[in-house]
Design a protein around this motif. Sequence first.
Motif, PDB file in Angstrom:
ATOM      1  N   HIS A  68      -8.131  -3.877  -1.628  1.00 35.13           N
ATOM      2  CA  HIS A  68      -6.866  -3.208  -1.316  1.00 35.13           C
ATOM      3  C   HIS A  68      -6.628  -3.134   0.193  1.00 35.13           C
ATOM      4  CE1 HIS A  68      -3.379  -0.846  -2.148  1.00 35.13           C
ATOM      5  NE2 HIS A  68      -3.859   0.264  -1.642  1.00 35.13           N
TER       6      HIS A  68
ATOM      7  N   ILE B  30       0.846  -1.181   0.000  1.00 37.89           N
ATOM      8  CA  ILE B  30       0.000   0.000   0.000  1.00 37.89           C
ATOM      9  C   ILE B  30       0.886   1.238   0.000  1.00 37.89           C
ATOM     10  CG2 ILE B  30      -1.731   1.276   1.282  1.00 37.89           C
ATOM     11  CD1 ILE B  30      -2.765  -1.437   2.267  1.00 37.89           C
TER      12      ILE B  30
ATOM     13  N   GLU C 205      -0.501   6.941  -3.681  1.00 37.81           N
ATOM     14  CA  GLU C 205      -1.804   6.559  -4.216  1.00 37.81           C
ATOM     15  C   GLU C 205      -2.849   7.629  -4.017  1.00 37.81           C
ATOM     16  OE1 GLU C 205      -3.910   4.023  -0.624  1.00 37.81           O
ATOM     17  OE2 GLU C 205      -2.696   3.053  -2.138  1.00 37.81           O
TER      18      GLU C 205
ATOM     19  N   LEU D 219      -2.552  -2.512  -6.110  1.00 37.83           N
ATOM     20  CA  LEU D 219      -3.506  -1.874  -7.017  1.00 37.83           C
ATOM     21  C   LEU D 219      -3.377  -2.397  -8.447  1.00 37.83           C
ATOM     22  CD1 LEU D 219      -3.319   1.794  -5.673  1.00 37.83           C
ATOM     23  CD2 LEU D 219      -5.173   0.157  -5.389  1.00 37.83           C
TER      24      LEU D 219
ATOM     25  N   ILE E 214      -9.504   4.088  -5.794  1.00 34.52           N
ATOM     26  CA  ILE E 214      -9.091   4.274  -4.397  1.00 34.52           C
ATOM     27  C   ILE E 214      -9.120   5.758  -4.037  1.00 34.52           C
ATOM     28  CG2 ILE E 214      -6.984   4.319  -2.984  1.00 34.52           C
ATOM     29  CD1 ILE E 214      -8.406   1.719  -2.714  1.00 34.52           C
TER      30      ILE E 214
END
Lengths: 205, 229
Positions: free
Chosen positions: A158, A106, A111, A165, A184
């Motif tokens: 996720h 992550i 992101e 991703l 996301i």
Amino acid sequence: MDQTPAGAPEADPSDQQLLAAYRAASPDARRAAADRLFERYYERVGRWCQRFTGDRESAADLAQDVFLKAYRALDSFQGGSQFATWLYSIARNESISRSRRSGPRIESASESEEALIHVPAPEPDPEALAARSSDARNLHRFLTTTLDETERTVFTLHYGDDLPLDAITRLLRLDNSSGAKAYIVSAKRKLARAVERMFARGERL
Amino acid sequence: MSDPRQEWHQALEPTPECISIERLGDERTAAEREHLATCPRCQAEVALFDGFRGDPVSAHELRDGEWIASELRRRAEVPSNVKAFRTRRFSGLAAAAAAVIVFGTAYWMENREPSIGTAIPTEQVYRSTRIEGLTPSGDLPEAPRTLQWTAVSGASTYTVELSSVDKTVLWSADTAGTSINLPAAAMAQFAPGKALLWKVTARRGTNILATSDIQRLRVALQSTRRSQS
């Protein structure tokens, strides 16, 4: 799901027939009988593994481990579910387990510019399972009413399963330019706004 | 301050009402359909499963699927250790590297200075072997009474750990065999719909010989209800 993969000739035996042949086979012939059953799923499992890993070599390694586990567990398969679904459950668990072993993927900084909101910590005590389930149901309802279906699915995979991703993009066949990352970002933005509105009304998540 | 990612991770764990993975291919009951409409966990599982059974696939995916299938057939032809075949295409390179190592080590052994002693670490990993054959794993009809795995050559003890999904160890024990019966303290950790993890570490003395992959277990709600009734 059909009991035989799409495209197989009608005269082909069903999975149940191949399973019965496996169970009736002599010890020397059991491996061949299992291979005959597994082989019809090589391509389907291989394609799914490739969506998970992103390349053929790693997918072949992953699929090999899946079939190795399936072979070792085949005697315990009682036929309570369809064989294809049982095999899928092994592929899914092995893939997610492997993904988690490879470490957290992550990328919080890249992101999204927005932080992830806090949720109430679930109760770890098994005796408080009912309360935990109630909390989970409330959160699930909150996600359902706040996010659209694709955002919910990407968010769950996720943050619930730690799936990268890029793997989610392939597994869900998302064809937008930035794939799961876009979902996301929008999901977190929507959740943050929804929480702000709840707090403004004096409610809590 | 706790980590919100970890909080969401736990919040998105399956609930007792969630549909078992192995039932995803079956026709859904009215209760399951109603649950599915409001459960992101199950919606995500259905989306993943649809990707597994979903045809048609692209021509590119078809070609790759055929390649992977042929690769699996090729590896399956190896009679004993299938994993050894993964390195076949590197065999020439590996042979050359092995020769360098063998002659290099021989030269070093011949020319090194006398040893003045080596500190023995308290815990040393000898090799990166994986322990295979861990059962059970995945969704189960009821709490397992026994965990088992395949033997590792040279291991004198195996450490078994049962942990929560956040890797907190809930129960641990050592055994000399390749299976262990779960005591009441470990069985009590299983609750319907709650996922647990387990793994095995093979040891010789204080040295770690091999570790297993982490296995995920979850007991289905329906069977637990049956066993309680």
